[in-house]
Design a protein around this motif. Structure first.
Motif, PDB file in Angstrom:
ATOM      1  N   UNK A  29      -4.067  -0.480   8.068  1.00  0.00           N
ATOM      2  CA  UNK A  29      -2.703  -0.111   7.705  1.00  0.00           C
ATOM      3  C   UNK A  29      -2.616   0.779   6.470  1.00  0.00           C
ATOM      4  N   UNK A  30      -3.736   1.179   5.892  1.00  0.00           N
ATOM      5  CA  UNK A  30      -3.713   1.950   4.646  1.00  0.00           C
ATOM      6  C   UNK A  30      -2.995   3.286   4.810  1.00  0.00           C
ATOM      7  N   UNK A  31      -3.144   3.957   5.956  1.00  0.00           N
ATOM      8  CA  UNK A  31      -2.567   5.278   6.148  1.00  0.00           C
ATOM      9  C   UNK A  31      -1.273   5.288   6.924  1.00  0.00           C
ATOM     10  N   UNK A  32      -0.610   4.135   7.037  1.00  0.00           N
ATOM     11  CA  UNK A  32       0.611   4.033   7.836  1.00  0.00           C
ATOM     12  C   UNK A  32       1.811   4.481   7.004  1.00  0.00           C
ATOM     13  N   UNK A  33       2.710   5.249   7.631  1.00  0.00           N
ATOM     14  CA  UNK A  33       3.877   5.758   6.910  1.00  0.00           C
ATOM     15  C   UNK A  33       5.105   4.874   7.079  1.00  0.00           C
ATOM     16  N   UNK A  34       5.222   4.158   8.192  1.00  0.00           N
ATOM     17  CA  UNK A  34       6.440   3.384   8.405  1.00  0.00           C
ATOM     18  C   UNK A  34       6.456   2.151   7.503  1.00  0.00           C
ATOM     19  N   UNK A  35       7.617   1.511   7.300  1.00  0.00           N
ATOM     20  CA  UNK A  35       7.760   0.500   6.255  1.00  0.00           C
ATOM     21  C   UNK A  35       6.878  -0.721   6.473  1.00  0.00           C
ATOM     22  N   UNK A  36       6.129  -1.061   5.439  1.00  0.00           N
ATOM     23  CA  UNK A  36       5.257  -2.235   5.454  1.00  0.00           C
ATOM     24  C   UNK A  36       5.525  -3.153   4.268  1.00  0.00           C
ATOM     25  N   UNK A  37       6.394  -2.736   3.353  1.00  0.00           N
ATOM     26  CA  UNK A  37       6.680  -3.548   2.181  1.00  0.00           C
ATOM     27  C   UNK A  37       7.736  -4.593   2.519  1.00  0.00           C
ATOM     28  N   UNK A  38       7.403  -5.847   2.267  1.00  0.00           N
ATOM     29  CA  UNK A  38       8.341  -6.948   2.494  1.00  0.00           C
ATOM     30  C   UNK A  38       8.306  -7.866   1.280  1.00  0.00           C
ATOM     31  N   UNK A  39       9.206  -8.819   1.247  1.00  0.00           N
ATOM     32  CA  UNK A  39       9.266  -9.739   0.125  1.00  0.00           C
ATOM     33  C   UNK A  39       8.318 -10.908   0.338  1.00  0.00           C
ATOM     34  N   UNK A  40       7.478 -11.154  -0.661  1.00  0.00           N
ATOM     35  CA  UNK A  40       6.694 -12.372  -0.700  1.00  0.00           C
ATOM     36  C   UNK A  40       7.361 -13.348  -1.654  1.00  0.00           C
ATOM     37  N   UNK A  41       6.992 -14.629  -1.555  1.00  0.00           N
ATOM     38  CA  UNK A  41       7.595 -15.646  -2.414  1.00  0.00           C
ATOM     39  C   UNK A  41       6.569 -16.107  -3.447  1.00  0.00           C
ATOM     40  N   UNK A  42       7.016 -16.092  -4.703  1.00  0.00           N
ATOM     41  CA  UNK A  42       6.146 -16.322  -5.850  1.00  0.00           C
ATOM     42  C   UNK A  42       6.758 -17.416  -6.711  1.00  0.00           C
ATOM     43  N   UNK A  43       5.943 -18.369  -7.138  1.00  0.00           N
ATOM     44  CA  UNK A  43       6.422 -19.411  -8.038  1.00  0.00           C
ATOM     45  C   UNK A  43       5.418 -19.593  -9.163  1.00  0.00           C
ATOM     46  N   UNK A  44       5.913 -19.646 -10.407  1.00  0.00           N
ATOM     47  CA  UNK A  44       5.036 -19.850 -11.554  1.00  0.00           C
ATOM     48  C   UNK A  44       5.742 -20.753 -12.558  1.00  0.00           C
ATOM     49  N   UNK A  45       4.960 -21.673 -13.138  1.00  0.00           N
ATOM     50  CA  UNK A  45       5.459 -22.542 -14.193  1.00  0.00           C
ATOM     51  C   UNK A  45       5.187 -21.862 -15.525  1.00  0.00           C
ATOM     52  N   UNK A  46       6.225 -21.620 -16.301  1.00  0.00           N
ATOM     53  CA  UNK A  46       6.072 -20.920 -17.574  1.00  0.00           C
ATOM     54  C   UNK A  46       6.075 -21.875 -18.767  1.00  0.00           C
TER      55      UNK A  46
END
Length: 478
Positions: A301-318
């Motif tokens: 998928x490195x050279x693909x032009x169509x949309x591949x960015x999506x939201x991931x879910x991230x959790x961190x204790x600060x």
């Protein structure tokens, strides 16, 4: 399928001339949308816009109308998503039809003698951005040349988000620059995975297994999180949805210093700072943030032009940690976030609805982070850290400016990271009925302060306020 050729009106804007650009390319056919396209399509319908990307770019290298027509032809021939029209399928959902050949149009705008062509270019770019694409009848790319006294001064390009994303535009521009200068032919073979091919692959058992694993990650974090990220809505009048830009050379210097010391990327440092600053603003920790992830690191998928960015879910204790420890936690949580950011958006919507029903409350995830910079590698060790005086001088010129408000906005707070020379540029999109403009300003100063403090001393408590950091800089500089 008949190919309509637009006249002198392109994307709702009147042109003084045009060049018809014939094209042909691989990947023709009809089928469903990819996961990335489906996510973008849903957001576009909710927002009532095409979430377009592009703008007006000055032409200073002598390129002609014919050169720009050749560039448009390159995009249309090489990238199947530029040749896709989206229509309603038999089940009422969207389907895409990728053409194997057809015609596009390069518009031409002639600036009147004595008029400012830069203004004409910017006005066209703004009009195109505000005019949704007719995806059933229009190609998802608009392109025009602006001329003054017969010379091309600007190129204006607008592309619908359903056809590409920031990473896809980077692919397109890189491959455009790599063309053979004599023939204009691409340097390498066309991407093997067009949108129709990827949509088919995402229906295969292996992709469904990946989807299931990703959803288990989301479920674990959604069940562990509190329901709110911010307080209840407070009507603060208009404009409600605002765009701000915080420019900070201090963040650039300090994030590089911390990243070099910890062996991380500046993206991890800024995400850690953002999580800590929002946690301090809201009093909520662990922090739950949606992080935009580009899936171009996945095989094929490195050279693909169509949309591949999506939201991931991230959790961190600060809580109860030094800033370096928060950066380390962020790095590990980010790895899980990226690994599990490949999923069917419809399946995720079903999961979220089920969890909300079972909990009896909506788990809000409207705090977002997106690092749009392309070079996000680990900082090399051994760098000489900036002095306290250098950081103090840099902080003195940090600025927050407010831009044109949004007519609508789907989330409550999003920070997007960009570069502005030797400074970090944070674009803030905010619903001020949940996070006020004053709170945004304080948040930016707090984010900057915690990273600057950590650059000076890895053992500095993360609870220092922006004012305390100023005092610390003054003492260190004297």
């Amino acid at each position: 399928m008949a190919e309509p050729v637009p006249g002198t009106i392109l994307g709702g804007a009147r042109m003084t001339d045009r060049v018809v650009v014939p094209f042909e390319g691989a990947g023709a056919g009809a089928g469903g949308l990819t996961w990335g396209q489906r996510k973008v399509w849903t957001l576009m319908q909710q927002a009532g816009t095409s979430m377009s990307m592009g703008g007006a770019v000055p032409v200073t290298d002598g390129r002609t109308v014919q050169d720009l027509a050749a560039e448009l032809r390159f995009f249309m021939c090489r990238y199947a998503s530029m040749r896709a029209r989206i229509r309603t399928g038999a089940d009422g959902g969207p389907v895409q039809e990728v053409a194997g050949s057809g015609q596009a149009v390069l518009g031409i705008v002639d600036s009147a003698d004595g008029a400012d062509p830069d203004l004409a270019a910017r006005e066209l770019a703004e009009r195109w951005e505000a005019t949704p694409f007719d995806h059933a009848e229009e190609w998802p790319i608009r392109m025009a040349a602006v001329r003054s006294r017969g010379r091309v001064t600007h190129v204006v390009v607008t592309i619908s988000h359903v056809a590409t994303d920031g990473g896809g535009i980077a692919v397109m521009l890189r491959e455009l620059g790599e063309r053979d200068p004599a023939t204009g032919q691409p340097a390498g073979p066309a991407p093997a995975t067009g949108p129709l091919e990827l949509a088919a692959l995402q229906g295969a058992p292996s992709a469904r297994r990946q989807n299931d694993v990703s959803l288990r990650h989301w479920e674990r974090l959604l069940r562990a999180a509190g329901p709110r990220r911010f307080g209840p809505r407070v009507d603060r009048g208009e404009p409600r949805y605002r765009l701000g830009v915080f420019t900070s050379r201090a963040l650039h210097l300090a994030s590089r210093a911390v990243a070099a010391r910890t062996g991380d990327s500046t993206s991890s440092v800024l995400l850690a700072g953002y999580a800590l600053a929002v946690a301090r603003l809201t009093g909520i920790s662990p922090m739950l943030i949606q992080v935009v992830v580009s899936n171009r690191f996945r095989p094929g998928l490195a050279g693909v032009s169509h949309p591949l960015s999506v939201n991931g879910l991230f959790m961190v204790d600060t809580a109860d940690a030094t800033f370096d420890e928060v950066v380390d936690r962020t790095r590990r949580a980010s790895a899980l976030c990226s690994k599990h950011a490949y999923y069917d958006p419809a399946a995720l919507d079903e999961l979220r609805a089920r969890i909300d029903r079972e909990r009896g409350e909506v788990v809000e995830t409207s705090c977002l982070f997106n690092d749009r910079r392309l070079d996000l590698g680990v900082e090399p060790p051994g760098q000489v850290p900036p002095s306290a005086q250098e950081l103090a001088d840099a902080r003195a010129v940090s600025s927050l400016r407010w831009g044109k408000p949004f007519p609508t906005y789907l989330d409550k707070l999003m920070v997007q990271v960009g570069a502005a020379g030797d400074a970090v540029e944070l674009e803030i999109q905010v619903d001020t009925h949940h996070v006020s403009a004053d709170e945004v300003h304080a948040l930016m100063l707090d984010l900057e302060a915690v990273v600057v403090a950590a650059a000076l001393d890895p053992d500095t408590p993360t609870g220092l306020s922006a004012a305390q950091v100023e005092g610390m800089l003054a003492r260190e500089s004297s």
